[in-house]
Design an enzyme around this catalytic site. Structure first.
Site, PDB file in Angstrom:
ATOM      1  N   GLU A 106       0.833  -1.206   0.000  1.00 32.86           N
ATOM      2  CA  GLU A 106       0.000   0.000   0.000  1.00 32.86           C
ATOM      3  C   GLU A 106       0.866   1.253   0.000  1.00 32.86           C
ATOM      4  OE1 GLU A 106      -3.263   2.169   2.962  1.00 32.86           O
ATOM      5  OE2 GLU A 106      -2.786   0.038   3.225  1.00 32.86           O
ATOM      6  N   ARG A 107       1.894   1.260   0.818  1.00 35.50           N
ATOM      7  CA  ARG A 107       2.762   2.438   0.916  1.00 35.50           C
ATOM      8  C   ARG A 107       3.547   2.667  -0.365  1.00 35.50           C
ATOM      9  NH1 ARG A 107       4.475   0.853   7.148  1.00 35.50           N
ATOM     10  NH2 ARG A 107       2.631   1.829   8.103  1.00 35.50           N
TER      11      ARG A 107
END
Length: 396
Positions: free
Chosen positions: A259-260
């Protein structure tokens, strides 16, 4: 060597990064055409109404929701870099809320289902999600537990008589929460087990006791819906457990890395998009008898922004290369997330300043980018959490 042998710089040429191939270029062009035809014309409207579910279905039809997902579950079987292409090209639609809503589907909720789920769970949820027929959301943050994931209070208690779990708690700031068909829910199943007391569940959103309490109003990302959710004696079968009981914390920490990284790629692309728009404006806007881009103070601003954007891009691409090749570079992902998010916000602010009063007006879209990009320094782990992860990685 003669002067004729010395090449002159061509600042208009750009060689693609080594992680991308001809296939990625073709994919990029395909997504770019789709964005120009089916997203950009509606971006202003969706700021007022939120994006329609139909655009998710359309992306599923075109294969954009499963670019790197397994073919056996309806995906395209591509590599991780294809997801970077999608994230970068969606930015051109100038709808940050849609870009975020799609990322929740493709890079936040789907990966743990595909990695930890049973074949039955994958076929029930991943297959229709890749096809755009089901919408997913991810439930981590709570009113009293944001960056402190260990502080989650949502409880799932096992009922051995019925072989069920009873879930009680709440989640907030949940993107896609008002439209989702299922939530990947982080719960605590053993209050005394520390990090080994968390478990993930796949909870259908139409179950009794699932309450979509409130549509939250935000500074930016207006095209997406963001929900406050409550779970009151929600009963799910034991088969709703995603992965292993007690391993939810490790599983969600793994999910956060992807996600990051994808949010970092989108942040860099957004910064580049705002930069490009502002560069054109600076070439056309005349003040004191010449284009404002010809003033040294403005020229130096562009030079500074371009250098920082390129630095962030190279950090993201190199980290993505390591991630793609089987490494688990948490430190570098955290660095990329921290730096790309900060640079995106800095660039948006500087570009608004260059636009002057026009930048403050909605018609130019710069103020929207400024509002949308501010979330990057908070969502998927705040700047402060990223600094803590990086600092601790050095044994401090």
């Amino acid at each position: 060597m003669s002067t004729a042998d010395v090449s002159r710089p061509d600042h208009t040429s750009r060689q693609r990064h080594f992680i991308f191939s001809d296939e990625h270029d073709q994919l990029r062009e395909s997504i770019r055409r789709f964005v120009a035809a089916e997203i950009l014309p509606h971006a202003d409207e969706w700021e007022e109404t939120t994006f329609p579910d139909a655009i998710i279905r359309r992306m599923g039809e075109l294969g954009f929701l499963g670019l790197d997902k397994p073919v056996e579950y309806g995906g395209q079987g591509g590599d991780y870099y294809s997801t970077l292409v999608l994230a970068e090209e969606l930015v051109r639609g100038h709808s940050g809320g849609l870009t975020m809503g799609v990322a929740v589907q493709t890079d936040m909720a789907l990966p743990p289902i595909l990695k930890f789920g049973t074949d039955e769970q994958k076929r029930e949820w991943a297959v229709p999600a890749i096809a755009g027929e089901k919408i997913l959301c991810l439930g981590i943050t709570e009113p009293d537990a944001g960056s402190d994931v260990a502080g989650i209070r949502t409880r799932a208690v096992y009922d051995d008589v019925n072989d069920e779990y009873v879930i009680n708690g709440s989640k907030t700031y949940i993107t896609n929460g008002h439209r989702a068909d299922v939530i990947v829910l982080v719960t605590k199943t053993d209050a005394d087990a520390g990090y080994d007391g968390f478990t993930l569940f796949l909870v259908p959103m139409d179950l009794p006791g699932v309450i979509r309490e409130k549509r939250l109003e935000k500074l930016g990302m207006h095209a997406s819906d963001t929900a406050l959710l409550a779970f009151q004696d929600v009963r799910v079968p034991a088969s709703a457990v995603l992965g292993d009981v007690g391993k939810g914390f490790q599983q969600i920490m793994w999910e956060l890395q992807g996600e990051r990284l994808i949010s970092s790629a989108a942040a860099v692309a957004s910064a580049q998009d705002v930069f490009d728009q502002t560069l054109e404006y600076a070439k056309q806007r005349v003040a004191f008898g010449r284009p404002i881009g010809k003033f040294q103070v403005t020229r130096h601003k562009f030079a500074d922004m371009a250098t920082k954007i390129e630095t962030a891009r190279q950090l993201v691409y190199t980290t993505a290369w390591r991630f793609h090749n089987g490494e688990y570079p948490v430190r570098e992902i955290s660095m990329a997330k921290l730096y790309a998010s900060r640079i995106a916000c800095e660039v948006a602010d500087e570009c608004l300043q260059i636009h002057g009063g026009a930048g403050y007006m909605r018609e130019f879209g710069i103020e929207r980018a400024w509002r949308d990009l501010r979330l990057n320094r908070i969502g998927a782990g705040t700047d402060e959490v990223m600094l803590e992860v990086i600092g601790r990685s050095f044994g401090l």
